[in-house]
Scaffold this motif. Structure first.
Motif, PDB file in Angstrom:
ATOM      1  N   ALA A 136     -25.002  18.790  28.104  1.00  0.00           N
ATOM      2  CA  ALA A 136     -23.651  19.476  28.177  1.00  0.00           C
ATOM      3  C   ALA A 136     -23.652  20.169  26.824  1.00  0.00           C
ATOM      4  CB  ALA A 136     -22.452  18.794  28.677  1.00  0.00           C
ATOM      5  N   ILE A 137     -23.458  21.523  26.848  1.00  0.00           N
ATOM      6  CA  ILE A 137     -23.093  22.106  25.521  1.00  0.00           C
ATOM      7  C   ILE A 137     -21.536  22.465  25.377  1.00  0.00           C
ATOM      8  CG2 ILE A 137     -23.543  24.014  23.928  1.00  0.00           C
ATOM      9  CD1 ILE A 137     -26.187  22.339  24.697  1.00  0.00           C
ATOM     10  N   LEU A 138     -20.815  21.956  24.242  1.00  0.00           N
ATOM     11  CA  LEU A 138     -19.548  21.751  24.284  1.00  0.00           C
ATOM     12  C   LEU A 138     -19.014  22.603  23.134  1.00  0.00           C
ATOM     13  CD1 LEU A 138     -18.942  18.102  24.510  1.00  0.00           C
ATOM     14  CD2 LEU A 138     -19.008  19.722  26.580  1.00  0.00           C
ATOM     15  N   ASP A 139     -17.929  23.440  23.488  1.00  0.00           N
ATOM     16  CA  ASP A 139     -17.027  24.475  22.339  1.00  0.00           C
ATOM     17  C   ASP A 139     -16.019  23.457  21.940  1.00  0.00           C
ATOM     18  OD1 ASP A 139     -15.858  25.763  20.673  1.00  0.00           O
ATOM     19  OD2 ASP A 139     -15.547  27.468  22.147  1.00  0.00           O
ATOM     20  N   PRO A 140     -15.852  22.834  20.703  1.00  0.00           N
ATOM     21  CA  PRO A 140     -14.903  21.856  20.704  1.00  0.00           C
ATOM     22  C   PRO A 140     -13.452  22.521  19.868  1.00  0.00           C
ATOM     23  CG  PRO A 140     -16.526  21.876  18.773  1.00  0.00           C
ATOM     24  CD  PRO A 140     -17.037  22.809  19.848  1.00  0.00           C
ATOM     25  N   GLY A 141     -13.452  23.988  19.762  1.00  0.00           N
ATOM     26  CA  GLY A 141     -12.669  24.760  19.447  1.00  0.00           C
ATOM     27  C   GLY A 141     -11.191  24.328  19.855  1.00  0.00           C
ATOM     28  N   CYS A 142     -11.142  24.025  21.103  1.00  0.00           N
ATOM     29  CA  CYS A 142      -9.715  23.749  21.530  1.00  0.00           C
ATOM     30  C   CYS A 142      -9.553  22.266  21.730  1.00  0.00           C
ATOM     31  CB  CYS A 142      -9.525  24.496  22.911  1.00  0.00           C
ATOM     32  SG  CYS A 142     -10.569  24.303  24.327  1.00  0.00           S
ATOM     33  N   GLN A 184     -17.740  27.115  39.677  1.00  0.00           N
ATOM     34  CA  GLN A 184     -17.778  28.290  38.992  1.00  0.00           C
ATOM     35  C   GLN A 184     -16.466  28.490  38.397  1.00  0.00           C
ATOM     36  OE1 GLN A 184     -20.502  29.931  39.149  1.00  0.00           O
ATOM     37  NE2 GLN A 184     -21.177  27.989  39.875  1.00  0.00           N
ATOM     38  N   PHE A 185     -15.883  27.654  37.605  1.00  0.00           N
ATOM     39  CA  PHE A 185     -14.936  27.856  36.748  1.00  0.00           C
ATOM     40  C   PHE A 185     -15.095  26.846  35.600  1.00  0.00           C
ATOM     41  CE2 PHE A 185     -13.774  25.435  40.366  1.00  0.00           C
ATOM     42  CZ  PHE A 185     -13.729  24.047  39.841  1.00  0.00           C
ATOM     43  N   PRO A 186     -14.279  27.178  34.318  1.00  0.00           N
ATOM     44  CA  PRO A 186     -14.830  26.394  33.086  1.00  0.00           C
ATOM     45  C   PRO A 186     -14.109  24.864  33.183  1.00  0.00           C
ATOM     46  CG  PRO A 186     -12.849  28.031  32.898  1.00  0.00           C
ATOM     47  CD  PRO A 186     -13.408  28.187  34.142  1.00  0.00           C
ATOM     48  N   LEU A 187     -14.602  24.009  32.629  1.00  0.00           N
ATOM     49  CA  LEU A 187     -14.142  22.641  32.759  1.00  0.00           C
ATOM     50  C   LEU A 187     -14.423  22.201  31.345  1.00  0.00           C
ATOM     51  CD1 LEU A 187     -16.336  21.208  35.728  1.00  0.00           C
ATOM     52  CD2 LEU A 187     -13.897  21.490  35.645  1.00  0.00           C
ATOM     53  N   TYR A 188     -13.617  21.148  30.858  1.00  0.00           N
ATOM     54  CA  TYR A 188     -13.206  20.481  29.581  1.00  0.00           C
ATOM     55  C   TYR A 188     -13.404  19.010  29.624  1.00  0.00           C
ATOM     56  CZ  TYR A 188     -11.115  25.190  29.228  1.00  0.00           C
ATOM     57  OH  TYR A 188     -10.724  26.382  29.212  1.00  0.00           O
ATOM     58  N   LEU A 189     -14.096  18.681  28.227  1.00  0.00           N
ATOM     59  CA  LEU A 189     -14.415  17.316  28.087  1.00  0.00           C
ATOM     60  C   LEU A 189     -13.867  16.774  26.826  1.00  0.00           C
ATOM     61  CD1 LEU A 189     -16.145  14.374  29.076  1.00  0.00           C
ATOM     62  CD2 LEU A 189     -17.651  15.576  27.344  1.00  0.00           C
ATOM     63  N   CYS A 190     -12.621  16.044  26.989  1.00  0.00           N
ATOM     64  CA  CYS A 190     -12.133  15.562  25.578  1.00  0.00           C
ATOM     65  C   CYS A 190     -11.497  16.879  24.640  1.00  0.00           C
ATOM     66  CB  CYS A 190     -12.774  14.799  24.609  1.00  0.00           C
ATOM     67  SG  CYS A 190     -13.530  13.258  25.243  1.00  0.00           S
ATOM     68  N   GLY A 191     -11.096  17.806  25.708  1.00  0.00           N
ATOM     69  CA  GLY A 191     -10.594  18.726  25.120  1.00  0.00           C
ATOM     70  C   GLY A 191     -11.424  20.187  24.896  1.00  0.00           C
ATOM     71  N   ALA A 192     -12.664  19.854  24.749  1.00  0.00           N
ATOM     72  CA  ALA A 192     -13.725  20.817  24.549  1.00  0.00           C
ATOM     73  C   ALA A 192     -14.157  21.463  25.715  1.00  0.00           C
ATOM     74  CB  ALA A 192     -14.954  20.068  23.621  1.00  0.00           C
ATOM     75  N   ARG A 193     -14.470  22.691  25.752  1.00  0.00           N
ATOM     76  CA  ARG A 193     -14.722  23.536  26.657  1.00  0.00           C
ATOM     77  C   ARG A 193     -16.360  23.326  27.048  1.00  0.00           C
ATOM     78  NH1 ARG A 193     -13.672  29.789  28.646  1.00  0.00           N
ATOM     79  NH2 ARG A 193     -15.188  30.055  30.146  1.00  0.00           N
ATOM     80  N   VAL A 194     -16.788  23.253  28.241  1.00  0.00           N
ATOM     81  CA  VAL A 194     -18.159  22.971  28.714  1.00  0.00           C
ATOM     82  C   VAL A 194     -18.927  24.276  28.692  1.00  0.00           C
ATOM     83  CG1 VAL A 194     -19.751  21.987  30.192  1.00  0.00           C
ATOM     84  CG2 VAL A 194     -17.721  20.746  29.719  1.00  0.00           C
ATOM     85  N   LEU A 195     -19.684  24.843  28.010  1.00  0.00           N
ATOM     86  CA  LEU A 195     -20.262  25.729  27.991  1.00  0.00           C
ATOM     87  C   LEU A 195     -21.465  26.042  28.851  1.00  0.00           C
ATOM     88  CD1 LEU A 195     -20.484  26.738  24.055  1.00  0.00           C
ATOM     89  CD2 LEU A 195     -18.615  27.511  25.733  1.00  0.00           C
ATOM     90  N   ALA A 196     -22.386  25.115  29.018  1.00  0.00           N
ATOM     91  CA  ALA A 196     -23.378  24.999  30.042  1.00  0.00           C
ATOM     92  C   ALA A 196     -23.567  23.480  30.047  1.00  0.00           C
ATOM     93  CB  ALA A 196     -24.458  25.793  29.268  1.00  0.00           C
ATOM     94  N   TYR A 197     -24.389  23.426  31.335  1.00  0.00           N
ATOM     95  CA  TYR A 197     -24.596  22.195  31.832  1.00  0.00           C
ATOM     96  C   TYR A 197     -26.272  22.375  32.291  1.00  0.00           C
ATOM     97  CZ  TYR A 197     -25.144  17.266  33.667  1.00  0.00           C
ATOM     98  OH  TYR A 197     -25.350  16.030  34.138  1.00  0.00           O
ATOM     99  N   HIS A 198     -27.217  21.622  31.488  1.00  0.00           N
ATOM    100  CA  HIS A 198     -28.550  21.611  31.727  1.00  0.00           C
ATOM    101  C   HIS A 198     -28.995  20.220  32.311  1.00  0.00           C
ATOM    102  CE1 HIS A 198     -28.618  25.461  29.730  1.00  0.00           C
ATOM    103  NE2 HIS A 198     -27.841  25.067  28.755  1.00  0.00           N
ATOM    104  N   PRO A 199     -29.314  20.150  33.514  1.00  0.00           N
ATOM    105  CA  PRO A 199     -29.943  18.857  34.174  1.00  0.00           C
ATOM    106  C   PRO A 199     -31.407  18.668  33.958  1.00  0.00           C
ATOM    107  CG  PRO A 199     -29.724  20.752  35.825  1.00  0.00           C
ATOM    108  CD  PRO A 199     -29.280  21.424  34.569  1.00  0.00           C
ATOM    109  N   MET A 200     -31.556  17.267  34.143  1.00  0.00           N
ATOM    110  CA  MET A 200     -32.924  16.808  33.784  1.00  0.00           C
ATOM    111  C   MET A 200     -33.167  15.712  34.839  1.00  0.00           C
ATOM    112  SD  MET A 200     -32.442  16.522  29.547  1.00  0.00           S
ATOM    113  CE  MET A 200     -34.399  16.022  29.307  1.00  0.00           C
ATOM    114  N   SER A 201     -34.498  15.768  35.218  1.00  0.00           N
ATOM    115  CA  SER A 201     -34.972  14.531  36.207  1.00  0.00           C
ATOM    116  C   SER A 201     -35.927  13.929  35.908  1.00  0.00           C
ATOM    117  CB  SER A 201     -35.137  15.558  37.567  1.00  0.00           C
ATOM    118  OG  SER A 201     -35.264  14.626  38.716  1.00  0.00           O
ATOM    119  N   VAL A 202     -36.746  13.415  36.832  1.00  0.00           N
ATOM    120  CA  VAL A 202     -37.838  12.517  36.624  1.00  0.00           C
ATOM    121  C   VAL A 202     -39.082  12.919  36.612  1.00  0.00           C
ATOM    122  CG1 VAL A 202     -38.491  10.248  37.520  1.00  0.00           C
ATOM    123  CG2 VAL A 202     -36.357  10.670  37.635  1.00  0.00           C
ATOM    124  N   LEU A 203     -39.974  12.445  35.836  1.00  0.00           N
ATOM    125  CA  LEU A 203     -41.395  12.925  35.874  1.00  0.00           C
ATOM    126  C   LEU A 203     -42.324  11.351  36.140  1.00  0.00           C
ATOM    127  CD1 LEU A 203     -42.458  14.918  32.633  1.00  0.00           C
ATOM    128  CD2 LEU A 203     -41.790  15.933  35.159  1.00  0.00           C
TER     129      LEU A 203
END
Length: 499
Positions: A27-33, A410-429
């Motif tokens: 998760a890429i976060l913008d901690p501005g808020c 399809q709406f913004p979410l927040y973690l510890c007050g920071a806005r989640v800008l993007a969420y890039h999943p990873m799986s198994v090889l």
């Protein structure tokens, strides 16, 4: 207390010196808020403590059966120290996408400690632009794509102000059955295992024409049709294309190292292409992957004449199983038309192929993945799985890669007050599934991709991400062709959340 299913246990057995079987997300976060304009480890730990009861997969640890005679059990970890699962690091300057991806790959390589709940979180500072990253991984034996998204959602809020959460209702924690109970259960199941294994084989026979490797055997379609008649499920089903797997650089034994790249594509662009070609968003995603893989293979003069074969995980979790720890998934196996040079035709064939695969799946939901996992006794499966996976990758790989598309909000979410800008999943090889995995998550107007690879198979994983973007531009040009003459209104640039 609940015992792992055969499929859940299979993800444990798949682990080896070169395979770590956890799923993860960046998760890429913008901690501005956020309070104080940052996200602290202390705030994250406190959030986890307050909401841990909403995420059962994070509270449980494994209780193993002596000598591996039976599948492990889940038991509540009453002494769980959340802080021990949360780590913090700072990237060296310049804190760009390449440095972040390199750090994530190194963390992702490491297997989880099975003596405690199977998850970790890493708060990563030092990103350029003042952003913060959060990497979280959970073992695949505990979650699938849907339950993983729900576990993450338990920690997120709709506004920067955290929502109030009711404390958990007091209840006695579940316990494992004890040594005697475990051994008694193991003996009982070992006695009845031959009968249950035969039943699993009988049920798998009806899906023989969609099981990798088996589907390519002579007479597979005839045997599957006969099995459906005998089971009373003789309904007309669409015939799938050939699932014969071509040889590619993606396939073969993998090493322990990982490479990671990530990036985003505007969901509005994907939907525009989908509408123009009467396709679904998932059809466009699969076509983008086909185009990117084709371009990568052509650069290396390794493009096979036959389509690549992709495994596509499908969620089958019901509302009643929402809080059940473990996997509720199946798999569709479908060709990717990497053999076609025209992007328009690639998309059309992809859409047609995926519609056929979905109709087949709806008419006869494939249960073979779970059935196959339960054919051998647990002790034998645990020992044989890594060997079988490696041998199959050399002799006859069942698929070329896994491609997964998980829908998100399809709406913004927040973690510890920071806005989640993007969420890039990873799986198994794994050796069996190939040395590259492409996963995407739709969130707040973007398709966020995470591409994981083994450098022995795909060293330049950023090139694949670049090919995905080029493939998107290629499809948009078919929808919005450039006029040969006259003034042309410039299309506004499409925002790309990088990477």
């Amino acid at each position: 207390m609940r015992q792992l299913t055969a499929l859940d246990a299979q993800f444990l057995h798949a682990e080896s010196a070169t395979t770590a079987a956890h799923v993860a997300g960046l998760a890429i976060l913008d901690p501005g808020c956020a309070p104080g304009g940052t996200v602290t480890r202390e705030a994250l730990v406190e959030l986890l403590r307050e909401r841990l009861h909403l995420a059962p997969a994070l509270r449980l640890r494994l209780a193993t059966v002596p000598f591996g005679l039976d599948r492990p059990y889940w038991v509540e970890d009453t002494g769980l120290d959340v802080a021990a699962h949360v780590h913090e690091t700072t990237l060296p300057a310049p804190g760009d996408e390449a440095r972040l991806a390199g750090e994530i790959a190194r963390i992702h390589e490491r297997r989880l400690d099975r003596s405690r709940p199977l998850w970790e979180m890493h708060l990563i500072r030092g990103l350029n632009g003042g952003r913060v990253a959060l990497y979280a991984k959970v073992h695949h034996c505990a979650i699938d794509g849907v339950s993983g998204a729900e576990t993450l959602a338990a920690l997120l809020d709709l506004t920067p102000e955290p929502r109030p959460v009711e404390p958990p209702a007091p209840e006695p924690p579940p316990t494992a059955p004890g040594l005697a109970g475990m051994l008694a259960g193991a003996v009982s199941r070992s006695v009845t295992h031959p009968v249950s294994a035969l039943r699993s084989l009988a049920r798998m026979a009806a899906d023989l024409d969609v099981i990798p490797v088996a589907a390519a055997l002579p007479g597979a379609r005839t045997v599957a049709a006969a099995a459906r008649v005998l089971s009373g499920k003789d309904r007309p089903l669409p015939e799938l294309p050939s699932l014969s797997v071509p040889r590619t650089p993606f396939n073969g034994p993998i090493g322990a190292e990982r490479r990671f790249s990530y990036g985003s594509i505007p969901l509005a662009d994907v939907k525009r292409v989908a509408r123009a070609f009467e396709a679904s968003v998932n059809d466009v995603v699969m076509a983008l992957c086909a185009s990117a893989l084709r371009a990568w293979l052509r650069e290396r003069e390794a493009l096979p004449e036959r389509p690549l074969i992709a495994a596509v995980p499908v969620a089958v979790r019901t509302a009643s199983a929402r809080d059940v720890v473990g996997n509720q998934i199946s798999v569709m196996v479908a060709p990717l038309p990497t053999d076609l040079g025209c992007p328009r035709e690639r998309l059309r064939v992809t859409a047609r192929t995926m519609r056929t695969a979905k109709r087949r799946f709806a008419g006869s939901p494939a249960t073979w993945l779970g059935e196959l996992s339960s054919v051998l006794p647990p002790a034998v499966t645990a020992l044989a799985t890594p060997v079988v996976f490696r041998l199959a990758s050399i002799v006859m790989p069942p698929v070329n890669l896994i491609v997964s598309n998980v829908p998100g909000p399809q709406f913004p979410l927040y973690l510890c007050g920071a806005r989640v800008l993007a969420y890039h999943p990873m799986s198994v090889l794994t050796d069996l599934s190939g040395g590259v995995n492409i996963t995407c998550f739709s969130y707040d107007g973007s398709l966020d991709f995470g591409i994981l690879s083994c450098p022995n198979r795909v060293a330049d994983v950023w090139r694949l991400m670049g090919h995905l973007r080029e493939a998107m531009d290629e499809l948009l040009e078919l929808v919005e062709p450039v006029r040969p003459a006259g003034p042309v209104a410039a299309r506004p640039p499409r925002e790309m959340i990088p990477a």
